[in-house]
Write an enzyme that holds these catalytic residues in place. Structure first.
Site, PDB file in Angstrom:
ATOM      1  N   LYS A  13       0.824  -1.217   0.000  1.00 59.63           N
ATOM      2  CA  LYS A  13       0.000   0.000   0.000  1.00 59.63           C
ATOM      3  C   LYS A  13       0.857   1.266   0.000  1.00 59.63           C
ATOM      4  CE  LYS A  13      -2.625  -0.265   3.632  1.00 59.63           C
ATOM      5  NZ  LYS A  13      -2.240  -1.558   4.251  1.00 59.63           N
ATOM      6  N   ARG A  88      -9.550   1.524   8.622  1.00 62.36           N
ATOM      7  CA  ARG A  88      -9.188   0.149   8.975  1.00 62.36           C
ATOM      8  C   ARG A  88     -10.414  -0.643   9.414  1.00 62.36           C
ATOM      9  NH1 ARG A  88      -3.685   1.391   8.673  1.00 62.36           N
ATOM     10  NH2 ARG A  88      -2.445  -0.263   9.584  1.00 62.36           N
ATOM     11  N   ARG A 127      11.329  -5.292   5.347  1.00 63.18           N
ATOM     12  CA  ARG A 127      11.090  -3.889   4.993  1.00 63.18           C
ATOM     13  C   ARG A 127      11.962  -2.930   5.806  1.00 63.18           C
ATOM     14  NH1 ARG A 127       4.999  -1.685   4.569  1.00 63.18           N
ATOM     15  NH2 ARG A 127       4.929  -1.997   6.814  1.00 63.18           N
ATOM     16  N   ARG A 160      10.997  -0.856  11.186  1.00 64.44           N
ATOM     17  CA  ARG A 160       9.959  -0.488  12.153  1.00 64.44           C
ATOM     18  C   ARG A 160       9.803  -1.577  13.209  1.00 64.44           C
ATOM     19  NH1 ARG A 160       4.959   1.134   8.353  1.00 64.44           N
ATOM     20  NH2 ARG A 160       3.947  -0.185   9.892  1.00 64.44           N
ATOM     21  N   ARG A 171       0.205  -8.994  13.872  1.00 62.64           N
ATOM     22  CA  ARG A 171      -0.271  -7.772  13.211  1.00 62.64           C
ATOM     23  C   ARG A 171      -1.135  -8.117  11.999  1.00 62.64           C
ATOM     24  NH1 ARG A 171       2.155  -3.313   9.860  1.00 62.64           N
ATOM     25  NH2 ARG A 171       4.154  -4.366   9.824  1.00 62.64           N
TER      26      ARG A 171
HETATM   27  P1  AMP Z   1       0.627   1.613   8.717  1.00 64.13           P
HETATM   28  O1  AMP Z   1       1.811   2.422   8.333  1.00 64.13           O
HETATM   29  O2  AMP Z   1      -0.614   1.981   7.963  1.00 64.13           O
HETATM   30  O3  AMP Z   1       0.889   0.138   8.703  1.00 64.13           O
HETATM   31  O4  AMP Z   1       0.303   1.985  10.253  1.00 64.13           O
HETATM   32  C1  AMP Z   1       1.238   1.746  11.279  1.00 64.13           C
HETATM   33  C2  AMP Z   1       0.524   1.667  12.616  1.00 64.13           C
HETATM   34  O5  AMP Z   1      -0.157   2.906  12.874  1.00 64.13           O
HETATM   35  C3  AMP Z   1      -0.554   0.618  12.661  1.00 64.13           C
HETATM   36  O6  AMP Z   1      -0.025  -0.635  13.033  1.00 64.13           O
HETATM   37  C4  AMP Z   1      -1.489   1.173  13.723  1.00 64.13           C
HETATM   38  O7  AMP Z   1      -0.962   0.949  15.018  1.00 64.13           O
HETATM   39  C5  AMP Z   1      -1.428   2.667  13.450  1.00 64.13           C
HETATM   40  N1  AMP Z   1      -2.477   3.074  12.481  1.00 64.13           N
HETATM   41  C6  AMP Z   1      -2.295   3.574  11.219  1.00 64.13           C
HETATM   42  N2  AMP Z   1      -3.477   3.844  10.636  1.00 64.13           N
HETATM   43  C7  AMP Z   1      -4.447   3.508  11.524  1.00 64.13           C
HETATM   44  C8  AMP Z   1      -5.864   3.547  11.519  1.00 64.13           C
HETATM   45  N3  AMP Z   1      -6.555   3.962  10.437  1.00 64.13           N
HETATM   46  N4  AMP Z   1      -6.525   3.126  12.641  1.00 64.13           N
HETATM   47  C9  AMP Z   1      -5.854   2.709  13.714  1.00 64.13           C
HETATM   48  N5  AMP Z   1      -4.521   2.626  13.789  1.00 64.13           N
HETATM   49  C10 AMP Z   1      -3.801   3.029  12.713  1.00 64.13           C
END
Ligand code: AMP
Length: 212
Positions: A13, A88, A127, A160, A171
């Site tokens: 993504k 989400r 990653r 990360r 996750r």
């Molecule tokens: P991502 O980079 O989209 O994988 O997001 C990294 C982390 O940020 C996720 O594992 C969540 O802990 C938090 N996060 C990002 N977007 C959301 C969302 N829309 N709702 C809740 N937590 C989020």
């Protein structure tokens, strides 16, 4: 035009969002990037979010929705945006629908990048991200020219916390797009499913076709 990018963690993504933003000029809004920025700056929101992020869990809706609504109220998001990592779940999707409806807009496309679980685990554990400019790399698919250094800006690459293998599986389970979220967009007639097992270029091509 408002676009939602859906897919499990590791479906590409973030990478695809960057490529589509470059190709179309659409504003790229990543809630994950926004949270990471808060963590980096050690804000109150960052400290709260990090408690969830470091465990591979979602940040509570109330906090996430508030942050997202503030972001799309700014001028640069008036003409459209591409959302990466939001929504989400259905509660987040409804909040977005309402905010867009209030300005006479809607989610025009929800693009779902599909990838099988085994492939996701292999991908996620490899990653790396530039600490300075945020560019993404992958050990196997898209390595930097010099190990540990960003090609674009020379910044230090890091992994990360939530990309460590032990966190990845849990996750995945917790963060796959839930069936009712996919259904939310399918029933609105805006869902397009893209095969995420193809090359980076082919996935970008299919995504661009889907938003034409
Ligand atoms: P991502 O980079 O989209 O994988 O997001 C990294 C982390 O940020 C996720 O594992 C969540 O802990 C938090 N996060 C990002 N977007 C959301 C969302 N829309 N709702 C809740 N937590 C989020």
């Amino acid at each position: 035009m408002y676009i939602v990018l859906l897919g499990p963690p590791g479906a590409g993504k973030g990478t695809q969002a960057q490529r589509i933003a470059a190709a179309t000029g659409l504003l790229h809004i990543s809630t994950g990037d926004m949270f990471r920025e808060h963590v980096k700056n050690n804000t109150e929101l960052g400290q709260l979010a990090n408690q969830y992020m470091s465990r591979g869990e979602l940040v509570p809706d109330e906090v996430t929705i508030k942050m997202l609504l503030e972001r799309i109220s700014r001028d640069d998001a008036k003409a459209g945006a591409m959302f990466d990592g939001f929504p989400r779940n259905v509660a987040q999707a409804r909040a977005l629908d309402e905010a867009l409806a209030a300005r006479g807009a809607r989610v025009d496309r929800a693009l779902l990048i599909s990838v099988p679980d085994e492939e996701l685990v292999a991908r996620l554990s490899g990653r790396w991200i530039c600490r300075n400019c945020g560019r993404l790399y992958h050990e196997r698919n898209d390595p930097p020219a010099a190990p540990g250094r960003c090609d674009a800006c020379g910044g230090e690459l890091y992994q990360r916390d939530d990309d460590r293998p032990e966190v990845v599986r849990s996750r995945l389970e917790k963060q796959k797009p839930p069936a009712d979220l996919i259904e939310h967009y399918r029933s609105a007639g805006v869902l397009r499913e893209i095969n995420g097992l193809q090359s980076l270029e082919a996935v970008t091509h299919d995504l661009l076709e889907a938003i034409k």
